[in-house]
Design a protein around this motif. Structure first.
Motif, short mmCIF file in Angstrom:
data_model
loop_
_atom_site.label_atom_id
_atom_site.label_comp_id
_atom_site.label_asym_id
_atom_site.label_seq_id
_atom_site.Cartn_x
_atom_site.Cartn_y
_atom_site.Cartn_z
N ASP A 165 0.83 -1.21 0.00
CA ASP A 165 0.00 0.00 0.00
C ASP A 165 0.87 1.26 0.00
O ASP A 165 0.66 2.18 -0.80
CB ASP A 165 -0.92 0.03 1.22
N GLY A 179 -9.11 -0.03 -1.16
CA GLY A 179 -8.59 0.18 0.18
C GLY A 179 -7.64 1.35 0.29
O GLY A 179 -7.42 1.87 1.39
N ILE A 187 -14.84 -1.53 3.06
CA ILE A 187 -13.86 -2.48 2.54
C ILE A 187 -13.98 -3.74 3.38
O ILE A 187 -13.66 -3.73 4.58
CB ILE A 187 -12.42 -1.92 2.65
N ARG A 216 -9.26 -7.48 2.11
CA ARG A 216 -8.08 -7.19 1.31
C ARG A 216 -7.61 -8.51 0.72
O ARG A 216 -7.50 -9.52 1.44
CB ARG A 216 -6.99 -6.54 2.15
N ASP A 260 -4.96 -11.03 -1.19
CA ASP A 260 -3.54 -11.29 -1.43
C ASP A 260 -3.37 -12.13 -2.69
O ASP A 260 -4.14 -13.07 -2.93
CB ASP A 260 -2.93 -12.04 -0.23
N PRO A 273 -2.36 -3.79 -4.28
CA PRO A 273 -3.51 -3.43 -3.45
C PRO A 273 -4.81 -3.87 -4.12
O PRO A 273 -5.17 -3.36 -5.19
CB PRO A 273 -3.44 -1.91 -3.35
N ALA A 298 -9.02 -5.34 -3.23
CA ALA A 298 -10.00 -5.43 -2.15
C ALA A 298 -11.38 -5.79 -2.68
O ALA A 298 -11.68 -5.64 -3.87
CB ALA A 298 -10.08 -4.11 -1.38
#
Length: 389
Positions: free
Chosen positions: A38, A161, A195, A198, A200, A206, A208
């Motif tokens: 981020d 996010g 949000i 998040r 991965d 980034p 979301a």
């Protein structure tokens, strides 16, 4: 050293060659700390904005976006750092609808901020049950007097996010399917905007999932006209799909560079790997894929910059071929590096993780095949009808 001879192709003007040289110098100096994705994105957006590299991502005066500049920028940045490419790309994709269809007020509020790096943008189209099938979107925007009320979810949203402004697509119901969607500009400070997750991925960016629960926005947040959402989304993707291909090309060029260095310096039985015919065959395949991808990409970009209203077929061909062949080029580079190719943190290992998502987002490979086939069949049918066949 990446091949630069393609810059002499007639697709480009002197201003593109100047940009490529200057951006190359900027990209060489990038020091990106990937430990906090981020924060890295925020810093990259600020740095590129301050240096002026985000100016081509949007147009405040209604002038067409220069697709060749966007493609060159993504190719060069991707060759140096995948997250830098991502950061620039999302500033363009996230504000593409505003550049093409936004009101003067919407442009005045947001585009100076996104072009300067003061604000981060996002493009919220995908939903849990509708990825490439945009017409199947179920998120709603209900007309309520002087407002629209948003309800539903978006997922796999790049810059989710961390974005300051989202271009959001929701169903307003003017007609069934694609004709009942509209586009909006939405900020994350709205009550009911959440949000929820998040996400991965193998190459951290980034991402979301967004949820909207009775989220009220102004009527003036509508982009274009009610029911124009699908047209707006496709117009934006028609421009930026070629740039995804350009990012893949950047990854492929870097992989080829790394492979050339490896086979030229690594010895086997007292001679460089490059002396082996099998290795030369791999290098030939890689060079061919890189140049063929570049030709498709810059044909599509040149056609759009030359005034073509749509380059759906050309962009789909570029996106499909460049991303698929970049995967092959990078895989060969990993193979030529042997055990070092799969060592965490090695350049070719990072490229291997970076390239995979490009074959999916902004229209997966199989979707591009459908697009190309329909465009080709449609052109044949039109020609046959014109000729009375």
């Amino acid at each position: 050293m990446a091949d630069k001879s393609f810059l002499s192709w007639p697709f480009f003007e002197d201003r593109h060659r100047t940009l490529a040289a200057e951006l190359e110098d900027f990209a060489k100096g990038l020091q990106v700390d990937h430990s906090d994705t981020d924060q890295a994105c925020r810093l990259l957006v600020k740095a590129m904005g301050a240096a002026g590299w985000l100016q081509p991502t949007a147009s405040e005066d209604g002038a067409p976006l220069d697709v060749r500049t966007l493609c060159l920028s993504r190719e060069i940045l991707a060759r140096h750092d995948g997250l830098a490419d991502f950061a620039l790309a999302m500033q363009g994709l996230g504000t593409g609808a505003l550049s093409l269809f936004g009101t003067a007020e919407q442009k005045a509020v947001w585009l100076p901020k996104t072009r300067s790096g003061e604000a981060i943008s996002a493009f919220a189209l995908t939903e849990p049950q509708s990825g490439s099938d945009v017409a199947n979107s179920t998120m709603t925007a209900t007309d309520d007097g002087d407002s629209y009320v948003l309800n539903g979810e978006k997922t796999w949203i790049s810059n989710g996010g961390i974005a300051d402004v989202y271009t959001l697509f929701a169903r307003t119901g003017e007609a069934p399917g694609a004709k009942g969607l509209s586009a909006f500009v939405v900020t994350p400070d709205r009550q009911g905007f959440e949000i929820t997750e998040r996400l991965d991925t193998i190459a951290p960016h980034p991402l979301a999932t967004l949820r909207f629960t009775d989220c009220r926005i102004k009527k003036s947040d509508l982009i274009g006209n009610p029911g124009d959402g699908f047209k707006i989304a496709m117009s934006v993707l028609d421009i930026f799909r070629s740039t995804v291909a350009a990012a893949a090309l950047g990854f492929a060029r870097r992989a080829l560079d790394e492979a050339l260095e490896r086979v030229s310096t690594r010895q086997i039985q007292g001679a460089p790997l490059a002396d082996l015919q099998m290795v030369q065959g791999h290098i030939a395949d890689m060079a061919l894929d890189v140049d063929a991808a570049a030709l498709l990409i810059y044909r599509a970009a040149w056609a759009k910059d030359s005034g073509a209203p749509r380059v759906t077929r050309e962009a789909a061909m570029a996106k499909l071929f460049a991303t698929e062949q970049a995967q092959q080029v990078i895989d060969k580079a990993v193979q030529l590096h042997g055990g070092d190719g799969v060592r965490s943190g090695e350049t070719v290992e990072k490229l291997y993780r970076e390239i995979r998502a490009l074959r999916i987002y902004e229209g997966a490979t199989d979707v591009q095949k459908i697009v190309i086939a329909r465009q080709t069949l449609g052109a044949f049918a039109a020609d046959s009808a014109n000729q009375g066949g």
